[in-house]
Write an enzyme that holds these catalytic residues in place. Structure first.
Site, PDB file in Angstrom:
ATOM      1  N   HIS A 249       0.874  -1.174   0.000  1.00  0.00           N
ATOM      2  CA  HIS A 249       0.000   0.000   0.000  1.00  0.00           C
ATOM      3  C   HIS A 249       0.916   1.231   0.000  1.00  0.00           C
ATOM      4  CE1 HIS A 249      -2.795   2.951   1.827  1.00  0.00           C
ATOM      5  NE2 HIS A 249      -3.762   2.164   1.441  1.00  0.00           N
TER       6      HIS A 249
ATOM      7  N   ASP B 135       2.973  -4.674   8.068  1.00  0.00           N
ATOM      8  CA  ASP B 135       1.785  -3.843   7.908  1.00  0.00           C
ATOM      9  C   ASP B 135       0.586  -4.781   8.046  1.00  0.00           C
ATOM     10  OD1 ASP B 135      -0.391  -2.460   7.039  1.00  0.00           O
ATOM     11  OD2 ASP B 135       0.495  -1.741   5.169  1.00  0.00           O
TER      12      ASP B 135
ATOM     13  N   GLN C 270      -4.522  -5.219   6.815  1.00  0.00           N
ATOM     14  CA  GLN C 270      -5.514  -6.112   6.191  1.00  0.00           C
ATOM     15  C   GLN C 270      -5.440  -7.519   6.769  1.00  0.00           C
ATOM     16  OE1 GLN C 270      -7.803  -5.096   4.181  1.00  0.00           O
ATOM     17  NE2 GLN C 270      -7.022  -3.077   3.598  1.00  0.00           N
TER      18      GLN C 270
ATOM     19  N   LYS D  24     -10.615  -0.608  10.172  1.00  0.00           N
ATOM     20  CA  LYS D  24     -10.745  -1.767   9.280  1.00  0.00           C
ATOM     21  C   LYS D  24     -11.089  -3.023  10.071  1.00  0.00           C
ATOM     22  CE  LYS D  24      -7.291   0.044   6.063  1.00  0.00           C
ATOM     23  NZ  LYS D  24      -7.996   0.390   4.823  1.00  0.00           N
TER      24      LYS D  24
ATOM     25  N   CYS E  65      -4.755   2.602  -3.754  1.00  0.00           N
ATOM     26  CA  CYS E  65      -3.522   3.089  -3.131  1.00  0.00           C
ATOM     27  C   CYS E  65      -2.386   2.105  -3.344  1.00  0.00           C
ATOM     28  CB  CYS E  65      -3.695   3.347  -1.637  1.00  0.00           C
ATOM     29  SG  CYS E  65      -4.819   4.666  -1.270  1.00  0.00           S
TER      30      CYS E  65
HETATM   31  C1  LIG Z   1      -2.359  -2.791   3.470  1.00  0.00           C
HETATM   32  C2  LIG Z   1      -2.688  -1.426   4.001  1.00  0.00           C
HETATM   33  N1  LIG Z   1      -1.758  -0.723   4.653  1.00  0.00           N
HETATM   34  C3  LIG Z   1      -2.010   0.477   5.154  1.00  0.00           C
HETATM   35  C4  LIG Z   1      -3.219   1.096   5.004  1.00  0.00           C
HETATM   36  C5  LIG Z   1      -3.426   2.458   5.561  1.00  0.00           C
HETATM   37  O1  LIG Z   1      -4.353   2.450   6.573  1.00  0.00           O
HETATM   38  P1  LIG Z   1      -4.920   3.808   7.174  1.00  0.00           P
HETATM   39  O2  LIG Z   1      -5.424   4.590   6.003  1.00  0.00           O
HETATM   40  O3  LIG Z   1      -5.993   3.376   8.089  1.00  0.00           O
HETATM   41  O4  LIG Z   1      -3.802   4.496   7.858  1.00  0.00           O
HETATM   42  C6  LIG Z   1      -4.232   0.418   4.331  1.00  0.00           C
HETATM   43  C7  LIG Z   1      -5.538   1.060   4.121  1.00  0.00           C
HETATM   44  O5  LIG Z   1      -6.140   0.997   3.092  1.00  0.00           O
HETATM   45  C8  LIG Z   1      -3.951  -0.872   3.820  1.00  0.00           C
HETATM   46  O6  LIG Z   1      -4.902  -1.554   3.166  1.00  0.00           O
END
Ligand SMILES: Cc1ncc(COP(=O)(O)O)c(C=O)c1O
Lengths: 414, 162
Positions: free
Chosen positions: A131, A208, A211, A234, A372
């Site tokens: 991401h 990370d 998900q 999430k 993203c």
């Molecule tokens: C794999 C992953 N990492 C990081 C993020 C970022 O999360 P946040 O926007 O809640 O900070 C997301 C959100 O879409 C994500 O799917």
């Protein structure tokens, strides 16, 4: 109740749906078919109640007042931290830092640990399916330090290529930052093996978990990850709250992220002594209500059981994948052997944006775009995908509605 | 299914037809002026990061007149059709007429007042008035137009923006 205690109780999705007020009333005049759970999940009543309770009964700042309410608020806030400690099996609540979300958690590590331990000529290793929030903070750091951001490839199915990783994990690698699960593809990465190999070579690993945390039980000590980032919104919790888990040993060494109130023990104009963990990393008034709401979400997830949720979602994934594969004009993007309930796809002759608009007209919410993860789109040579991501309250009827909606899309573009 | 009601109980296809009119679908399938102009003296690239739409607009401007205009790129039905119909409508127009048309088109797809711009005066482009009801799609409809304006605003020497 522990998750294990729930293993034998059959999962009742209709009952789960009733826990979410958004499914009890029409949205925009229609019964909501919500297939955008990877972007954010809906909130159960218990989470909403916790927020309401805090603001109506317990509202005060924390760690500051000697008065009754401040003590109550502090206690609730710290109870949430304890719940999260247990959820991911951290060694101590000192290892749980409340942040805004995964993005802030990763930036925190880049700007503290990264600043201290990544130097000129060093390398940070990420994967091809990250991401943007696990790319850009490292780019910023590498730019600043004259370090190099390296990217381990994935194969056509969207799977992590371990042999390549093994090769790229070099003597200059100072940190591996890898997503546990790809948001665009659903790929579940072999984080345990990734961490093991990195540790064999003395390299710490950030996972990370944005998900991951809502789809499977996570045990940070079994994984032995050094950092783990996730977002409350999430995992059926509130927006604006998330967590950075980090090993205490590392947090001790890291400089503070932001300066301000609560993160200090004493301040004079000459010298400031930083507060103990975890407060050293929580400058200013945190999202108290959010943290309490997240605690309620953790309770809720554990009462349902993450194993139950995972089994239910895997069944939906199999059913949805089979149904979409059967359509000649649909191509599923991301066909890893191990996936969470994410189905990204393209429909021949119709741009994902048009699919999204037409489905929306029928009350079906999906995500369209690059999610993203522009490098992932580039890898597949497509500008965007349509993505259906399923959560604990989705049903086979929701998948049928999606298929029905795709027929409507074709009717428009016939 | 009845003529108006979808299975889910709301008038659907009629609404969607306001957005996806036949003319729009036709231009999406067979975009007009869809090629490069090798010796174009104006050119710009447009990108909509939200949906990944990317297009280039080429203009051959002579004595302040759009002698030829074309585009290439990828996009959704709305953005492709909008680009295609824009090129058709601007050929032979003066630079200032083209910019005026940009303003009118923008109004057409965003205006929510009781007196929307005179659709009749927009000619064929009036088919895009349905976009108004889809705020997230306005960027799709206007991408080509923004790119066209950027191309016109370029000085002659700075054509290659890559
Ligand atoms: C794999 C992953 N990492 C990081 C993020 C970022 O999360 P946040 O926007 O809640 O900070 C997301 C959100 O879409 C994500 O799917």
């Amino acid at each position: 109740m522990t998750a294990a205690a729930n293993k034998n109780i059959p999962y009742d999705v209709e009952k789960a749906r009733r826990d979410f007020p958004i499914f009890c009333e029409p949205v925009n005049g229609k019964q909501l078919i919500y297939l955008d759970n990877a972007a954010t999940t809906q909130k159960p009543q218990v989470v909403l109640d916790a927020l309401m309770h805090f603001y109506t009964r317990e509202c005060a700042n924390i760690h500051r007042g000697v008065h009754y309410l401040s003590e109550r608020a502090t206690e609730s806030y710290e109870t949430s931290r304890a719940k999260i400690t247990r959820l991911i099996n951290a060694a101590s609540p000192n290892e749980i830092i409340f942040v805004r979300g995964s993005t802030e958690a990763i930036n925190l590590v880049a700007q503290t640990y990264g600043k201290m331990f990544v130097g000129s000529g060093d390398e940070v290793l990420i994967s091809a399916m990250e991401h943007h929030s696990n790319i850009v903070p490292w780019q910023i750091l590498c730019e600043e330090k004259g370090a190099r951001l390296r990217v381990t490839p994935m194969n056509d199915a969207g799977e992590f290529v371990f042999e390549q990783y093994e090769r790229m994990l070099g003597p200059r690698t100072r940190l591996v930052a890898i997503t546990g699960v790809s948001n665009a593809l659903g790929t579940v990465n072999p984080v345990s093996e990734i961490i093991k190999l990195a540790h064999d070579r003395g390299v710490p690993v950030l996972v990370d978990g944005a998900q991951m945390i809502q789809h499977m039980p996570v045990d940070v000590r079994a994984l032995d990850c050094d950092f783990f980032a996730f977002s409350g919104h999430k995992m059926y919790g509130p927006t604006g709250i998330g967590v950075l888990y980090a090993k205490e040993r590392l947090l001790e060494k890291m400089p503070p992220y932001q300066g301000g109130g609560d993160m200090i023990t004493s301040v004079t104009f000459e010298k400031t002594i930083y507060n103990k963990l975890p407060y050293k990393f929580e400058a200013g008034t945190p999202n108290v209500a959010g943290a309490i709401g997240l605690g309620a979400a953790v309770d809720y997830l554990q009462s349902v059981g993450l194993e139950n949720i995972s089994a239910h979602e895997q069944e939906l994934l199999a059913c949805g994948t089979l149904a979409l594969q059967a359509l000649d004009d649909v191509r599923i993007i991301g066909t890893a052997k191990e996936k969470t309930s994410v189905i990204s796809f393209v429909l021949e002759g119709v741009h994902p944006h048009d699919i999204g608009t037409i489905l929306d007209k029928h009350g079906i919410a999906i995500r369209t775009g690059h999610h993203c993860a522009q490098p992932v789109m580039e890898f597949y040579g497509i500008p965007a995908t349509a993505r259906a991501s399923l959560g604990m309250y989705n049903t086979k009827e929701d998948i049928e509605a999606l298929l029905w909606g795709l027929r409507k899309v074709r009717e428009v573009f016939r | 299914m009845g003529p108006q009601k979808g299975k889910r109980g709301v008038p659907l296809m009629s609404d969607l037809r306001d957005l996806y009119q036949e003319v729009i679908l036709d231009h999406h399938k067979k975009p007009r002026n869809f090629h490069k102009i090798e010796h174009a003296n104006r050119r710009a690239e447009g990108y909509n990061p939200l949906c990944g739409d990317k297009l280039s607009v080429y203009i051959q401007l002579e004595n302040g007149i759009v002698k030829d205009i074309s585009f290439v790129g990828t996009g959704c039905a709305i953005s492709t059709a909008s680009a295609s119909m824009m090129t058709e409508s601007l050929k032979g127009k003066s630079e200032s007429e083209a910019k005026e048309a940009f303003e009118k088109f923008h109004q057409l797809v965003t205006n929510h007042s009781d007196s929307p711009p005179d659709a009749a005066a927009m000619g064929k482009l009036a088919v895009f008035s349905g976009v108004r009801e889809y705020p997230v799609r306005v960027k799709c409809a206007t991408l080509a137009w923004h790119t066209m304006r950027a191309a016109l605003d370029q000085s002659q020497g700075a054509v290659a923006t890559e």
